[in-house]
Enzyme design. Structure first.
Site, short mmCIF file in Angstrom:
data_model
loop_
_atom_site.label_atom_id
_atom_site.label_comp_id
_atom_site.label_asym_id
_atom_site.label_seq_id
_atom_site.Cartn_x
_atom_site.Cartn_y
_atom_site.Cartn_z
N ASN A 140 0.94 -1.06 -0.06
CA ASN A 140 0.06 -0.02 -0.06
C ASN A 140 1.16 1.19 -0.05
O ASN A 140 1.37 1.64 1.11
CB ASN A 140 -0.87 0.19 1.10
N TRP A 141 1.12 1.77 -1.20
CA TRP A 141 2.05 3.00 -1.28
C TRP A 141 1.36 4.25 -0.75
O TRP A 141 1.99 5.22 -0.48
CB TRP A 141 2.31 3.10 -2.75
N LYS A 142 0.08 4.10 -0.33
CA LYS A 142 -0.59 5.42 0.19
C LYS A 142 -0.41 6.62 -0.89
O LYS A 142 -0.38 6.52 -2.10
CB LYS A 142 -0.17 5.84 1.49
N HIS A 180 -9.71 1.07 4.69
CA HIS A 180 -8.57 1.12 5.42
C HIS A 180 -8.79 2.20 6.43
O HIS A 180 -9.45 3.16 6.37
CB HIS A 180 -7.39 1.68 4.54
N GLU A 219 -7.04 4.67 7.71
CA GLU A 219 -6.99 6.19 7.12
C GLU A 219 -8.11 6.78 6.46
O GLU A 219 -8.64 7.80 6.77
CB GLU A 219 -5.64 6.26 6.29
N GLU A 268 -5.48 -4.85 10.61
CA GLU A 268 -4.22 -3.86 10.77
C GLU A 268 -4.55 -2.99 12.11
O GLU A 268 -5.46 -2.21 11.79
CB GLU A 268 -4.39 -2.76 9.58
N GLY A 292 2.37 2.61 10.60
CA GLY A 292 3.33 3.81 10.55
C GLY A 292 3.93 4.23 11.69
O GLY A 292 4.70 5.26 11.97
N SER A 350 3.56 -1.76 10.02
CA SER A 350 4.92 -1.71 10.54
C SER A 350 5.59 -3.25 10.11
O SER A 350 6.46 -3.57 10.65
CB SER A 350 5.16 -1.38 11.82
N GLY A 360 2.91 -1.18 4.31
CA GLY A 360 2.72 0.33 4.04
C GLY A 360 4.16 0.93 3.49
O GLY A 360 4.95 0.65 2.42
N GLY A 361 4.86 1.38 4.50
CA GLY A 361 6.32 2.04 4.38
C GLY A 361 7.21 1.45 3.70
O GLY A 361 7.82 1.78 2.69
P1 13P Z 1 3.01 0.76 7.63
O1 13P Z 1 3.43 -0.70 7.22
O2 13P Z 1 3.83 1.80 6.94
O3 13P Z 1 2.69 0.78 9.23
O4 13P Z 1 1.55 0.94 7.07
C1 13P Z 1 0.50 -0.15 7.19
C2 13P Z 1 -0.52 0.18 6.41
O5 13P Z 1 -1.39 1.15 6.53
C3 13P Z 1 -0.78 -0.60 5.04
O6 13P Z 1 -1.97 -0.54 4.77
#
Ligand code: 13P
Length: 257
Positions: free
Chosen positions: A11-13, A96, A98, A168, A174, A214, A235-236
């Protein structure tokens, strides 16, 4: 040996411009293990989806990070499932945290989006997970159960068996703080129990459930070693081709027969 094919989802956001996104695809698309072993999916920003689909190759799938629940109409700025499907996108992230937090998505809208995704043959990846406050109050299991129950309302057994779910925990997203394998395992086991109650044991057994929050090179092997964890939503760490490839390989090694 696992019966469920693992999923590694990036997930590159709201990251990467077009050049960076294409560069990433070029450096991984020949390298990820084949689709018969691992489903490797990139969730990118909407304007680059078509470019990525054209270059995804045989081993990758491309997904959108969101879509609207209605088919078409006066919804300025939104993206329809019909268009995503029309340009060859195969997955969509739904619910998600967010989006729930910043864009007022509710369990009810998540449910409507899931129905709409299935209508357009998009493969939904449903996200659920509790806040730190909920965890500290000892309510993780009941909270996640309720998210799952409401999200799946009205979906058939066949649809749910197609679904991928990501657990999640919000406090792990994050933050660099990963849930322990035991915490992830307990929550995912709870989701499988909910699926068994809502549907049947086969659905609970066949639905793929990922962990997210994470995830990185340093912890993915331990997570994947857990039988009930079918992969990761990352994510990251997923923005680096090396890390993404490492995770796809790790899933292949941990889960292939
Ligand atoms: P991180 O891996 O950066 O914690 O993000 C997780 C995420 O929200 C994937 O959708």
């Amino acid at each position: 040996m696992s019966r469920r094919k693992p999923v590694i989802a990036a997930n590159w956001k709201m990251h990467k411009n077009r050049d960076e996104a294409l560069q990433f695809i070029y450096s991984v698309n020949m390298e990820v293990p084949g689709r018969e072993y691992v489903d490797a999916v990139i969730f990118a920003q909407a304007p680059v989806l078509r470019d990525l689909v054209k270059r995804q190759g045989d081993h990758l799938d491309i997904g959108a990070q969101n879509m609207h629940e209605k088919t078409e109409g006066a919804f300025t700025g939104e993206i329809s499932a019909a268009l995503l499907s029309n340009i060859g996108v195969s997955y969509v992230l739904i619910g998600h945290s967010e989006r729930r937090e910043h864009f007022n998505e509710t369990d009810a809208s998540v449910n409507r989006k899931l129905h709409q995704a299935f209508r357009y043959e998009l493969q939904p990846l449903l996200c659920v997970g509790e806040s730190l406050k909920t965890r500290q109050a000892g309510k993780t299991q009941s909270f996640v159960r309720s998210q799952v129950e409401r999200a799946l309302e009205g979906l058939s057994k066949e649809q749910v068996a197609e679904l991928v779910i990501a657990y999640e925990p919000i406090w792990a997203i994050g933050t660099g703080e990963t849930a322990t394998v035991e915490q992830a395992e307990a929550a995912i086991r709870g989701i499988r129990e909910t699926l068994a109650e809502l549907y049947d044991a086969a659905v609970a057994d066949n639905t793929r459930i990922l962990y997210g929050g994470s995830v990185k090179k340093e912890n993915i092997d331990d997570l994947l070693a857990e039988e009930t964890i079918d992969g990761a939503l990352v994510g990251g760490a997923s923005r680096s081709p090396d890390n993404f490839l490492y995770m796809c390989e790790a899933a292949y090694k941990a889960k292939s027969p």
